[in-house]
Scaffold this motif. Sequence first.
Motif, PDB file in Angstrom:
ATOM      1  N   PRO A 142       0.730  -1.319  -0.132  1.00 18.16           N
ATOM      2  CA  PRO A 142       0.068  -0.090  -0.067  1.00 18.16           C
ATOM      3  C   PRO A 142       0.842   1.366  -0.132  1.00 18.16           C
ATOM      4  N   GLY A 143       0.561   2.220  -0.770  1.00 18.53           N
ATOM      5  CA  GLY A 143       1.289   3.529  -0.801  1.00 18.53           C
ATOM      6  C   GLY A 143       2.595   3.428  -1.696  1.00 18.53           C
ATOM      7  N   VAL A 144       2.722   2.369  -2.162  1.00 18.71           N
ATOM      8  CA  VAL A 144       3.968   2.596  -2.999  1.00 18.71           C
ATOM      9  C   VAL A 144       3.551   2.195  -4.558  1.00 18.71           C
ATOM     10  N   ARG A 145       3.824   3.156  -5.274  1.00 14.23           N
ATOM     11  CA  ARG A 145       3.363   3.257  -6.816  1.00 14.23           C
ATOM     12  C   ARG A 145       4.429   2.789  -7.687  1.00 14.23           C
ATOM     13  N   SER A 146       4.398   2.380  -8.844  1.00 16.01           N
ATOM     14  CA  SER A 146       5.324   2.081  -9.655  1.00 16.01           C
ATOM     15  C   SER A 146       6.003   3.174 -10.399  1.00 16.01           C
ATOM     16  N   ALA A 147       7.173   3.235 -10.202  1.00 18.86           N
ATOM     17  CA  ALA A 147       7.853   4.105 -11.015  1.00 18.86           C
ATOM     18  C   ALA A 147       8.295   3.681 -12.538  1.00 18.86           C
ATOM     19  N   THR A 148       8.114   2.521 -12.849  1.00 17.30           N
ATOM     20  CA  THR A 148       8.025   2.083 -14.198  1.00 17.30           C
ATOM     21  C   THR A 148       6.779   1.506 -14.455  1.00 17.30           C
ATOM     22  N   SER A 197      -3.894  -4.354 -19.477  1.00 16.59           N
ATOM     23  CA  SER A 197      -4.176  -5.316 -20.126  1.00 16.59           C
ATOM     24  C   SER A 197      -3.347  -6.671 -19.266  1.00 16.59           C
ATOM     25  N   PRO A 198      -4.386  -7.693 -18.865  1.00 16.10           N
ATOM     26  CA  PRO A 198      -3.403  -8.645 -17.853  1.00 16.10           C
ATOM     27  C   PRO A 198      -2.155  -9.416 -18.689  1.00 16.10           C
ATOM     28  N   ALA A 199      -1.188  -9.880 -17.853  1.00 16.21           N
ATOM     29  CA  ALA A 199      -0.209 -10.256 -18.520  1.00 16.21           C
ATOM     30  C   ALA A 199      -0.270 -11.735 -18.962  1.00 16.21           C
ATOM     31  N   SER A 200      -0.013 -12.072 -20.111  1.00 19.87           N
ATOM     32  CA  SER A 200      -0.197 -13.473 -20.466  1.00 19.87           C
ATOM     33  C   SER A 200       0.792 -14.401 -19.902  1.00 19.87           C
ATOM     34  N   SER A 201       0.672 -15.651 -20.053  1.00 19.87           N
ATOM     35  CA  SER A 201       1.586 -16.583 -19.352  1.00 19.87           C
ATOM     36  C   SER A 201       2.807 -16.450 -19.736  1.00 19.87           C
ATOM     37  N   THR A 202       3.086 -15.904 -21.044  1.00 18.81           N
ATOM     38  CA  THR A 202       4.507 -15.973 -21.711  1.00 18.81           C
ATOM     39  C   THR A 202       5.017 -14.452 -21.914  1.00 18.81           C
ATOM     40  N   ALA A 203       4.294 -13.384 -21.845  1.00 17.06           N
ATOM     41  CA  ALA A 203       4.747 -12.261 -21.913  1.00 17.06           C
ATOM     42  C   ALA A 203       5.612 -11.575 -20.870  1.00 17.06           C
ATOM     43  N   VAL A 204       6.862 -11.094 -21.097  1.00 17.76           N
ATOM     44  CA  VAL A 204       7.647 -10.653 -20.125  1.00 17.76           C
ATOM     45  C   VAL A 204       7.293  -9.306 -19.892  1.00 17.76           C
ATOM     46  N   SER A 205       7.303  -9.161 -18.352  1.00 17.89           N
ATOM     47  CA  SER A 205       7.094  -7.854 -17.829  1.00 17.89           C
ATOM     48  C   SER A 205       8.299  -6.978 -17.608  1.00 17.89           C
ATOM     49  N   ALA A 217      17.511  -6.422 -24.532  1.00 17.22           N
ATOM     50  CA  ALA A 217      16.310  -5.834 -23.469  1.00 17.22           C
ATOM     51  C   ALA A 217      15.859  -4.570 -23.961  1.00 17.22           C
ATOM     52  N   GLU A 218      16.499  -3.575 -24.642  1.00 13.37           N
ATOM     53  CA  GLU A 218      16.033  -2.502 -25.275  1.00 13.37           C
ATOM     54  C   GLU A 218      15.080  -2.506 -26.267  1.00 13.37           C
ATOM     55  N   ALA A 219      15.445  -3.743 -27.161  1.00  9.93           N
ATOM     56  CA  ALA A 219      14.682  -4.019 -28.226  1.00  9.93           C
ATOM     57  C   ALA A 219      13.245  -4.499 -27.895  1.00  9.93           C
ATOM     58  N   SER A 220      13.007  -5.320 -26.784  1.00 12.30           N
ATOM     59  CA  SER A 220      11.757  -5.758 -26.280  1.00 12.30           C
ATOM     60  C   SER A 220      10.749  -4.839 -25.880  1.00 12.30           C
ATOM     61  N   GLY A 221      11.110  -3.557 -25.709  1.00 14.57           N
ATOM     62  CA  GLY A 221      10.192  -2.678 -25.391  1.00 14.57           C
ATOM     63  C   GLY A 221       9.439  -2.808 -24.068  1.00 14.57           C
ATOM     64  N   PRO A 242      10.112  -2.635 -19.558  1.00 12.90           N
ATOM     65  CA  PRO A 242      11.144  -2.033 -18.556  1.00 12.90           C
ATOM     66  C   PRO A 242      12.354  -3.169 -18.326  1.00 12.90           C
ATOM     67  N   TRP A 243      13.512  -2.661 -18.063  1.00 15.77           N
ATOM     68  CA  TRP A 243      14.671  -3.552 -17.819  1.00 15.77           C
ATOM     69  C   TRP A 243      15.322  -2.761 -16.958  1.00 15.77           C
ATOM     70  N   PHE A 244      16.498  -3.548 -16.237  1.00 21.01           N
ATOM     71  CA  PHE A 244      17.338  -3.091 -15.058  1.00 21.01           C
ATOM     72  C   PHE A 244      18.528  -3.847 -15.232  1.00 21.01           C
ATOM     73  N   VAL A 245      19.595  -3.064 -14.755  1.00 17.72           N
ATOM     74  CA  VAL A 245      20.756  -3.984 -14.471  1.00 17.72           C
ATOM     75  C   VAL A 245      20.807  -4.572 -13.196  1.00 17.72           C
ATOM     76  N   VAL A 246      21.308  -5.848 -12.886  1.00 18.67           N
ATOM     77  CA  VAL A 246      21.602  -6.131 -11.536  1.00 18.67           C
ATOM     78  C   VAL A 246      23.210  -6.389 -11.508  1.00 18.67           C
ATOM     79  N   SER A 247      23.341  -5.743 -10.324  1.00 17.11           N
ATOM     80  CA  SER A 247      24.794  -5.640  -9.722  1.00 17.11           C
ATOM     81  C   SER A 247      25.071  -6.503  -8.525  1.00 17.11           C
ATOM     82  N   GLY A 248      26.170  -7.325  -8.394  1.00 12.89           N
ATOM     83  CA  GLY A 248      26.211  -8.021  -7.055  1.00 12.89           C
ATOM     84  C   GLY A 248      26.598  -7.320  -6.133  1.00 12.89           C
ATOM     85  N   ARG A 249      27.265  -6.102  -6.273  1.00 14.36           N
ATOM     86  CA  ARG A 249      27.451  -4.738  -5.266  1.00 14.36           C
ATOM     87  C   ARG A 249      26.298  -4.074  -4.850  1.00 14.36           C
ATOM     88  N   TRP A 250      25.855  -3.686  -5.949  1.00 19.28           N
ATOM     89  CA  TRP A 250      24.712  -2.620  -5.579  1.00 19.28           C
ATOM     90  C   TRP A 250      23.226  -2.934  -5.919  1.00 19.28           C
TER      91      TRP A 250
END
Length: 157
Positions: A5-11, A17-25, A58-62, A64-72
């Motif tokens: 509650p109270g946390v809105r999506s920044a992305t 439209s509901p996500a399909s079973s194969t559509a990447v979010s 990731a960029e071509a997919s359209g 949202p994407w993020f980088v994951v860093s073991g440090r950050w």
Amino acid sequence: MSMRPGVRSATPFAASSPASSTAVSVILVGGGRAQLSEPAVARDLYVSPLFARRRARAEASGVPWFVVSGRWGLLDPGDVLEPYSFSLAEQSVSYQRAWGRFVAEQLCLVSSVGRGNVVEICAGAAYAAALTAPIEYLGARVRRATVDASDSGDEQR
């Protein structure tokens, strides 16, 4: 739908439209060992050919994407950071598990990932192992992506 509650999506996701079973979010792209020698945005800091292929996919997919860093943890592609040296794979299992939960929490803060969503992990084995259970706990499905046959994962970040 926000996970808390109270946390809105920044992305924004396609809430109408509901996500399909194969559509990447959302796509999580592992950083890499090869980096620029000066501070840069996350999308440009990592310079290995493998990261470049993952980023392009990731960029071509359209979606949202993020980088994951073991440090950050979870990084927006536009986050500025300095080059660093850190290996998630060399950390203890306890650290890796805590890191996976941390990244899942960060993901909740910037997106509405949950039941019905698919999170694609485009990263090495240590990253995927640490992230899978925490993301599935959120109700999302995890899909491990490989960019090509040699995508064994070179992340040391």
